[in-house]
Design a protein around this motif. Structure first.
Motif, PDB file in Angstrom:
ATOM      1  N   VAL A   1       0.839  -1.205   0.000  1.00  0.00           N
ATOM      2  CA  VAL A   1       0.000   0.000   0.000  1.00  0.00           C
ATOM      3  C   VAL A   1       0.874   1.254   0.000  1.00  0.00           C
ATOM      4  O   VAL A   1       0.687   2.182  -0.804  1.00  0.00           O
ATOM      5  CB  VAL A   1      -0.945  -0.007   1.221  1.00  0.00           C
ATOM      6  N   LEU A   2       1.841   1.293   0.910  1.00  0.00           N
ATOM      7  CA  LEU A   2       2.721   2.463   0.998  1.00  0.00           C
ATOM      8  C   LEU A   2       3.520   2.654  -0.291  1.00  0.00           C
ATOM      9  O   LEU A   2       3.640   3.784  -0.799  1.00  0.00           O
ATOM     10  CB  LEU A   2       3.671   2.316   2.180  1.00  0.00           C
ATOM     11  N   ASN A   3       4.057   1.570  -0.837  1.00  0.00           N
ATOM     12  CA  ASN A   3       4.890   1.710  -2.022  1.00  0.00           C
ATOM     13  C   ASN A   3       4.081   2.095  -3.255  1.00  0.00           C
ATOM     14  O   ASN A   3       4.603   2.758  -4.158  1.00  0.00           O
ATOM     15  CB  ASN A   3       5.695   0.431  -2.254  1.00  0.00           C
ATOM     16  N   ALA A   4       2.821   1.681  -3.305  1.00  0.00           N
ATOM     17  CA  ALA A   4       1.960   2.136  -4.398  1.00  0.00           C
ATOM     18  C   ALA A   4       1.820   3.662  -4.354  1.00  0.00           C
ATOM     19  O   ALA A   4       1.902   4.345  -5.384  1.00  0.00           O
ATOM     20  CB  ALA A   4       0.590   1.471  -4.306  1.00  0.00           C
ATOM     21  N   LEU A   5       1.638   4.194  -3.159  1.00  0.00           N
ATOM     22  CA  LEU A   5       1.504   5.651  -3.016  1.00  0.00           C
ATOM     23  C   LEU A   5       2.821   6.369  -3.283  1.00  0.00           C
ATOM     24  O   LEU A   5       2.847   7.439  -3.891  1.00  0.00           O
ATOM     25  CB  LEU A   5       0.990   5.979  -1.614  1.00  0.00           C
ATOM     26  N   VAL A   6       3.918   5.778  -2.852  1.00  0.00           N
ATOM     27  CA  VAL A   6       5.233   6.383  -3.108  1.00  0.00           C
ATOM     28  C   VAL A   6       5.513   6.446  -4.608  1.00  0.00           C
ATOM     29  O   VAL A   6       5.913   7.482  -5.148  1.00  0.00           O
ATOM     30  CB  VAL A   6       6.328   5.584  -2.376  1.00  0.00           C
ATOM     31  N   GLY A   7       5.313   5.323  -5.299  1.00  0.00           N
ATOM     32  CA  GLY A   7       5.569   5.305  -6.735  1.00  0.00           C
ATOM     33  C   GLY A   7       4.643   6.219  -7.502  1.00  0.00           C
ATOM     34  O   GLY A   7       5.044   6.851  -8.488  1.00  0.00           O
ATOM     35  N   ALA A   8       3.391   6.322  -7.065  1.00  0.00           N
ATOM     36  CA  ALA A   8       2.432   7.204  -7.719  1.00  0.00           C
ATOM     37  C   ALA A   8       2.786   8.671  -7.509  1.00  0.00           C
ATOM     38  O   ALA A   8       2.540   9.509  -8.388  1.00  0.00           O
ATOM     39  CB  ALA A   8       1.029   6.920  -7.184  1.00  0.00           C
ATOM     40  N   THR A   9       3.372   8.992  -6.365  1.00  0.00           N
ATOM     41  CA  THR A   9       3.754  10.385  -6.097  1.00  0.00           C
ATOM     42  C   THR A   9       4.748  10.881  -7.127  1.00  0.00           C
ATOM     43  O   THR A   9       4.629  12.007  -7.637  1.00  0.00           O
ATOM     44  CB  THR A   9       4.345  10.510  -4.682  1.00  0.00           C
ATOM     45  N   SER A  10       5.732  10.061  -7.455  1.00  0.00           N
ATOM     46  CA  SER A  10       6.708  10.460  -8.474  1.00  0.00           C
ATOM     47  C   SER A  10       6.017  10.733  -9.803  1.00  0.00           C
ATOM     48  O   SER A  10       6.313  11.731 -10.479  1.00  0.00           O
ATOM     49  CB  SER A  10       7.763   9.370  -8.644  1.00  0.00           C
ATOM     50  N   ALA A  11       5.090   9.872 -10.201  1.00  0.00           N
ATOM     51  CA  ALA A  11       4.426  10.010 -11.498  1.00  0.00           C
ATOM     52  C   ALA A  11       3.589  11.280 -11.574  1.00  0.00           C
ATOM     53  O   ALA A  11       3.708  12.063 -12.521  1.00  0.00           O
ATOM     54  CB  ALA A  11       3.572   8.773 -11.768  1.00  0.00           C
ATOM     55  N   ILE A  12       2.737  11.515 -10.582  1.00  0.00           N
ATOM     56  CA  ILE A  12       1.845  12.677 -10.657  1.00  0.00           C
ATOM     57  C   ILE A  12       2.612  13.975 -10.416  1.00  0.00           C
ATOM     58  O   ILE A  12       2.311  15.002 -11.029  1.00  0.00           O
ATOM     59  CB  ILE A  12       0.658  12.524  -9.675  1.00  0.00           C
ATOM     60  N   LEU A  13       3.616  13.939  -9.544  1.00  0.00           N
ATOM     61  CA  LEU A  13       4.397  15.153  -9.305  1.00  0.00           C
ATOM     62  C   LEU A  13       5.163  15.540 -10.571  1.00  0.00           C
ATOM     63  O   LEU A  13       5.248  16.725 -10.913  1.00  0.00           O
ATOM     64  CB  LEU A  13       5.362  14.949  -8.140  1.00  0.00           C
ATOM     65  N   GLY A  14       5.711  14.551 -11.277  1.00  0.00           N
ATOM     66  CA  GLY A  14       6.422  14.861 -12.516  1.00  0.00           C
ATOM     67  C   GLY A  14       5.523  15.541 -13.528  1.00  0.00           C
ATOM     68  O   GLY A  14       5.915  16.529 -14.175  1.00  0.00           O
ATOM     69  N   GLU A  15       4.296  15.037 -13.686  1.00  0.00           N
ATOM     70  CA  GLU A  15       3.362  15.654 -14.627  1.00  0.00           C
ATOM     71  C   GLU A  15       2.962  17.059 -14.165  1.00  0.00           C
ATOM     72  O   GLU A  15       2.867  17.992 -14.977  1.00  0.00           O
ATOM     73  CB  GLU A  15       2.124  14.774 -14.781  1.00  0.00           C
ATOM     74  N   ALA A  16       2.717  17.213 -12.862  1.00  0.00           N
ATOM     75  CA  ALA A  16       2.295  18.513 -12.342  1.00  0.00           C
ATOM     76  C   ALA A  16       3.393  19.567 -12.502  1.00  0.00           C
ATOM     77  O   ALA A  16       3.122  20.708 -12.914  1.00  0.00           O
ATOM     78  CB  ALA A  16       1.892  18.376 -10.867  1.00  0.00           C
TER      79      ALA A  16
END
Length: 300
Positions: free
Chosen positions: A176-191
């Protein structure tokens, strides 16, 4: 079991080295099993004993801790000839602290239970810097009395210890935690890329983000890396790919639709094919820039 029980440690790598060092410094007798001499040299020079086989490690230890890379290594350590399933005995404790699948962990539990060995799943959340400073978080599941007995050792390298259940709950929580960690990189990069198109600097955006409602310790920790564009890996793209494979494998097994996680896994695959496998996983930012037509060569 005394307050300073004897600890055997298998896997003296990026995380295992600082974690085991803090256990040794706290006064626990430490025996290490690490096939690479260069990995174990420092901790042995500081007072740890070398175990040349898993049988030696088991004979010298009340508690055995594993910090290893993946399911395959765990399977080999436990189930191969001379592995832990053939050398551990009733009354000992096995603690597995890596990010591995709930499926392999359940297999290990069955083998240890048959031996009368207490088995704790205790993956950690945090970085190598957190391990060195003693500020990791431990997510533990398994027999609660065993967790309470082992908790003083966890406190050598962790500032927070969470007991979350009797079986594979800690494995799921780590995913659960790592899904959120990996997703943070993806959405932050786009933002951030959207902001660059609007003539904002990365430094300005992150200064505001880190003081906003979407601030997080992870973004604050990665702030300088993103501003300086220094993608030397604390945790690499290839490692994040492995974790997302575990996440999606568990989701398939348990029939949990994870549309976004599947898409994010493909973003890491694209970064891998761009030659970024061993860069920090926040390098997805530069990948987003290139897709938006902001010319920047791949990180070197």
């Amino acid at each position: 079991m005394s307050d300073k029980f004897s600890v055997g440690w298998a896997g003296i790598g990026k995380m295992g080295a600082p974690m085991s060092r803090r256990v040794l410094e706290a006064g626990f007798p430490l025996h290490v099993y690490e096939p690479l001499p260069e990995n174990r040299a420092t901790i042995v020079a500081e007072g740890a004993n070398v175990a040349h086989s898993l049988e030696d490690l088991s004979a010298a230890s009340d508690v055995i801790v594993l910090t290893i890379p993946n399911d395959a290594v765990l399977r080999d350590l436990v189930f191969s000839p001379g592995g832990l399933a053939s050398v551990m005995t009733a009354g000992q404790t096995l603690i597995e602290m890596s990010t591995v699948s709930p499926a392999i962990s359940a297999e290990v539990d069955a083998a240890m239970t048959a031996l009368g060995v207490a088995y704790l799943r205790a993956p950690v959340s945090g970085s190598t810097a957190s391990a060195s400073s003693g500020t990791l978080s431990v997510l533990a599941s398994g027999p609660e009395p065993t967790f309470r007995r082992i908790e003083p050792m966890f406190q050598c390298f962790a500032s927070r210890c969470f007991y979350v259940g009797p079986a594979e709950e800690a494995r799921y929580l780590k995913l659960v935690l790592n899904a959120l960690v990996g997703a943070t990189s993806a959405i932050l990069g786009e933002a951030l890329t959207l902001g660059l198109k609007g003539n904002l600097s990365v430094e300005t955006m992150l200064s505001v983000i880190c003081e906003s409602a979407v601030a997080s310790p992870l973004i604050a920790y990665k702030r300088d890396l993103l501003v300086d564009r220094n993608f030397d890996p604390a945790f690499s793209v290839s490692q994040m790919m492995k974790d997302f494979d575990l996440i999606l494998g568990a989701a398939r097994s348990d029939h949990v639709p994870m549309y976004l996680a599947s898409m994010i896994r493909q973003q890491y695959e694209a970064a891998y094919t761009d030659g970024l496998a061993e860069k920090d996983f926040f390098v997805l930012f530069e990948q987003a820039e290139r897709l938006a037509g902001l010319s920047r060569p791949p990180a070197e």
